[in-house]
Design a protein around this motif. Structure first.
Motif, PDB file in Angstrom:
ATOM      1  N   GLU A   1      42.616  39.462  31.433  1.00 37.12           N
ATOM      2  CA  GLU A   1      41.653  40.161  32.296  1.00 37.12           C
ATOM      3  C   GLU A   1      41.298  39.300  33.502  1.00 37.12           C
ATOM      4  N   SER A   2      41.163  38.002  33.286  1.00 36.68           N
ATOM      5  CA  SER A   2      40.858  37.086  34.385  1.00 36.68           C
ATOM      6  C   SER A   2      41.989  37.090  35.413  1.00 36.68           C
ATOM      7  N   LYS A   3      43.226  37.055  34.943  1.00 33.67           N
ATOM      8  CA  LYS A   3      44.371  37.089  35.862  1.00 33.67           C
ATOM      9  C   LYS A   3      44.393  38.401  36.643  1.00 33.67           C
ATOM     10  N   ASN A   4      44.125  39.504  35.935  1.00 35.18           N
ATOM     11  CA  ASN A   4      44.088  40.803  36.616  1.00 35.18           C
ATOM     12  C   ASN A   4      43.000  40.841  37.681  1.00 35.18           C
ATOM     13  N   LEU A   5      41.836  40.293  37.359  1.00 38.02           N
ATOM     14  CA  LEU A   5      40.742  40.262  38.334  1.00 38.02           C
ATOM     15  C   LEU A   5      41.098  39.395  39.537  1.00 38.02           C
ATOM     16  N   LYS A   6      41.776  38.270  39.315  1.00 39.68           N
ATOM     17  CA  LYS A   6      42.192  37.420  40.430  1.00 39.68           C
ATOM     18  C   LYS A   6      43.150  38.168  41.347  1.00 39.68           C
ATOM     19  N   LYS A   7      44.092  38.904  40.757  1.00 40.45           N
ATOM     20  CA  LYS A   7      45.027  39.697  41.560  1.00 40.45           C
ATOM     21  C   LYS A   7      44.278  40.726  42.387  1.00 40.45           C
ATOM     22  N   ARG A   8      43.328  41.411  41.772  1.00 37.92           N
ATOM     23  CA  ARG A   8      42.573  42.444  42.491  1.00 37.92           C
ATOM     24  C   ARG A   8      41.763  41.848  43.634  1.00 37.92           C
ATOM     25  N   VAL A   9      41.158  40.676  43.378  1.00 36.47           N
ATOM     26  CA  VAL A   9      40.382  40.028  44.444  1.00 36.47           C
ATOM     27  C   VAL A   9      41.301  39.654  45.597  1.00 36.47           C
ATOM     28  N   GLU A  10      42.461  39.115  45.298  1.00 36.43           N
ATOM     29  CA  GLU A  10      43.406  38.767  46.362  1.00 36.43           C
ATOM     30  C   GLU A  10      43.828  40.009  47.136  1.00 36.43           C
ATOM     31  N   GLU A  11      44.105  41.102  46.427  1.00 35.82           N
ATOM     32  CA  GLU A  11      44.484  42.342  47.093  1.00 35.82           C
ATOM     33  C   GLU A  11      43.362  42.852  47.978  1.00 35.82           C
ATOM     34  N   LEU A  12      42.120  42.750  47.470  1.00 36.89           N
ATOM     35  CA  LEU A  12      40.967  43.186  48.274  1.00 36.89           C
ATOM     36  C   LEU A  12      40.810  42.314  49.515  1.00 36.89           C
ATOM     37  N   GLN A  13      41.037  41.006  49.372  1.00 37.18           N
ATOM     38  CA  GLN A  13      40.953  40.123  50.540  1.00 37.18           C
ATOM     39  C   GLN A  13      42.003  40.519  51.583  1.00 37.18           C
TER      40      GLN A  13
END
Length: 187
Positions: free
Chosen positions: A132-144
């Motif tokens: 879940e942490s890895k998925n959240l990191k990916k989403r944050v990067e995509e949002l950035q």
């Protein structure tokens, strides 16, 4: 099981019966008008028994007066015992929690320790949290990235020169520092 008050009353009754028998023995001796050396010794021993009985009655009275204090002490000890039991139970629960945590940590570090059911469940939870942490990191990067793209589109549509705005802000800061007399080499 009789309580202490009943036992004390029974002892008092026995002592009173002993006094009555002694008094009867003395009256019979007076009726016979036979005074022998043996009867004198019995009279002395009867006096000793009466004194001993009176002493016992006094001690029983003391014990009766101390009995309520003893009952309070026993009640307080029972309460303290219950408090200690609950404290020990809390300590035991905390210890079990600590041991479960120790198993999780030691299994992650030491590969030679076997995996228990608790540890396996905990490990699964940790792995889920990692994914879940890895998925959240990916989403944050995509949002950035999306924010950067949207900002560029907005700036291009409105013909705004971002580099020029940044340079103007920096120049104003340098100018205000120069006016206030601050050193510009603090950066």
């Amino acid at each position: 099981m009789p309580n202490i008050s009943e036992i004390i009353e029974e002892i008092k009754n026995k002592i009173k019966l002993g006094k009555k028998k002694e008094n009867l023995d003395v009256k019979e001796a007076e009726d016979d008008f036979s005074f022998t050396l043996e009867e004198d010794i019995n009279a002395e021993s009867n006096d000793d028994l009466v004194a001993a009985n009176e002493e016992l009655l006094a001690k029983i009275g003391e014990l009766e007066s101390k009995f309520p204090k003893i009952e309070m002490m026993v009640t307080n000890l029972r309460k303290e015992n219950e408090n200690l039991r609950s404290d020990i139970q809390n300590i035991n629960e905390n210890f079990q929690d600590m041991m479960a945590l120790y198993e999780v940590v030691s299994n992650q570090i030491n590969p030679f320790i076997g995996i228990s059911k608790i540890t396996a469940t905990s490990m699964e939870k940790v792995e889920k949290m990692e994914t879940e942490s890895k998925n959240l990191k990916k989403r944050v990067e995509e949002l950035q990235n999306d924010v950067v793209i949207l900002a560029n589109v907005y700036l291009n549509q409105n013909h705004i020169d971002l580099d020029g705005v940044i340079n103007e802000v920096l120049a104003e800061e340098e100018f205000s520092k120069a006016i206030l007399g601050e050193d510009s080499d603090d950066w």
